[in-house]
Design a protein around this motif. Sequence first.
Motif, mmCIF file in Angstrom:
data_model
loop_
_atom_site.group_PDB
_atom_site.id
_atom_site.type_symbol
_atom_site.label_atom_id
_atom_site.label_comp_id
_atom_site.label_asym_id
_atom_site.label_seq_id
_atom_site.Cartn_x
_atom_site.Cartn_y
_atom_site.Cartn_z
ATOM 1 N N ARG A 132 135.590 19.742 61.328
ATOM 2 C CA ARG A 132 135.461 20.195 59.934
ATOM 3 C C ARG A 132 134.281 21.156 59.800
ATOM 4 O O ARG A 132 134.372 22.172 59.119
ATOM 5 N N LEU A 133 133.154 20.812 60.424
ATOM 6 C CA LEU A 133 131.966 21.661 60.365
ATOM 7 C C LEU A 133 132.232 23.010 61.014
ATOM 8 O O LEU A 133 131.905 24.062 60.451
ATOM 9 N N PHE A 134 132.841 23.000 62.203
ATOM 10 C CA PHE A 134 133.141 24.240 62.913
ATOM 11 C C PHE A 134 134.080 25.128 62.086
ATOM 12 O O PHE A 134 133.866 26.333 61.973
ATOM 13 N N ALA A 135 135.107 24.536 61.480
ATOM 14 C CA ALA A 135 136.043 25.305 60.656
ATOM 15 C C ALA A 135 135.342 25.908 59.444
ATOM 16 O O ALA A 135 135.598 27.052 59.074
ATOM 17 N N ALA A 136 134.419 25.151 58.851
ATOM 18 C CA ALA A 136 133.697 25.658 57.683
ATOM 19 C C ALA A 136 132.734 26.775 58.067
ATOM 20 O O ALA A 136 132.666 27.807 57.389
ATOM 21 N N VAL A 137 132.006 26.588 59.152
ATOM 22 C CA VAL A 137 131.013 27.589 59.578
ATOM 23 C C VAL A 137 131.684 28.889 60.017
ATOM 24 O O VAL A 137 131.203 29.980 59.722
ATOM 25 N N THR A 138 132.802 28.770 60.713
ATOM 26 C CA THR A 138 133.490 29.971 61.217
ATOM 27 C C THR A 138 134.475 30.543 60.203
ATOM 28 O O THR A 138 135.114 31.556 60.476
ATOM 29 N N HIS A 139 134.604 29.892 59.041
ATOM 30 C CA HIS A 139 135.556 30.320 58.016
ATOM 31 C C HIS A 139 136.948 30.486 58.624
ATOM 32 O O HIS A 139 137.654 31.449 58.357
ATOM 33 N N SER A 140 137.306 29.522 59.434
ATOM 34 C CA SER A 140 138.579 29.559 60.144
ATOM 35 C C SER A 140 139.755 29.528 59.177
ATOM 36 O O SER A 140 139.814 28.675 58.297
ATOM 37 N N PRO A 141 140.702 30.468 59.347
ATOM 38 C CA PRO A 141 141.886 30.438 58.493
ATOM 39 C C PRO A 141 142.848 29.314 58.901
ATOM 40 O O PRO A 141 143.727 28.951 58.138
ATOM 41 N N ARG A 142 142.656 28.767 60.107
ATOM 42 C CA ARG A 142 143.541 27.711 60.615
ATOM 43 C C ARG A 142 142.815 26.376 60.540
ATOM 44 O O ARG A 142 142.281 25.893 61.526
ATOM 45 N N GLN A 143 142.785 25.799 59.357
ATOM 46 C CA GLN A 143 142.091 24.530 59.165
ATOM 47 C C GLN A 143 143.074 23.381 59.054
ATOM 48 O O GLN A 143 142.979 22.544 58.177
ATOM 49 N N ARG A 144 144.048 23.333 59.954
ATOM 50 C CA ARG A 144 145.014 22.247 59.923
ATOM 51 C C ARG A 144 144.444 21.008 60.598
ATOM 52 O O ARG A 144 143.534 21.095 61.421
ATOM 53 N N ARG A 145 145.027 19.868 60.268
ATOM 54 C CA ARG A 145 144.569 18.602 60.851
ATOM 55 C C ARG A 145 145.018 18.517 62.302
ATOM 56 O O ARG A 145 146.152 18.801 62.629
ATOM 57 N N ARG A 146 144.122 18.084 63.148
ATOM 58 C CA ARG A 146 144.439 17.842 64.548
ATOM 59 C C ARG A 146 144.137 16.389 64.880
ATOM 60 O O ARG A 146 143.702 16.076 65.964
#
Length: 172
Positions: A20-34
């Motif tokens: 979650r932190l990595f997706a938020a920091v990188t503003h990842s467009p692919r924030q699906r659940r893994r």
Amino acid sequence: MAVWLWNFWIFSFWGWCLERLFAAVTHSPRQRRRCLLVSPLCPVYGLGMAAVLALPAPLLSGWRLYVFGGLTATAAEYLYHWWGDCFLRVRFWDYTSVPGNLRGRVCLPFSLAWGLLMFPAVKLAAPAAAALALRVPPLLTWLCLMSFTADAVCSLRFLAVTHDLNALRRAI
């Protein structure tokens, strides 16, 4: 055995937090659940740390921890992705655009990061997690195991049904 279960769950949860932190920091467009459907757990992190903690003691210090810990975590990541790809027909992540990737399942930058994360994970987090696990009443461990098992079974079924629906849509 309870300590291993709690280590798995705790590191799976911390892995979910890291995702979650990595997706938020990188503003990842692919924030699906893994992770699992209900539980905030990414099992690949728990499995990776379980594999690292199972290494012989001489490999869990100094430069050996960085090298062998990073390689072990990377191997667990590769095997987890391979298993999902082969048996569930799901690609949990795709590193094909990252330099130094191996079939899109693992990549050099993250392998190096896993190596760096081994020191705090093994020397600080694992002893704290083990101490916490020893304080958990056995009944609570059993209840958590039942809940985790139900979530895992439902998650696997959901992935199978979702894959079957997607295959049906592609065929139409």
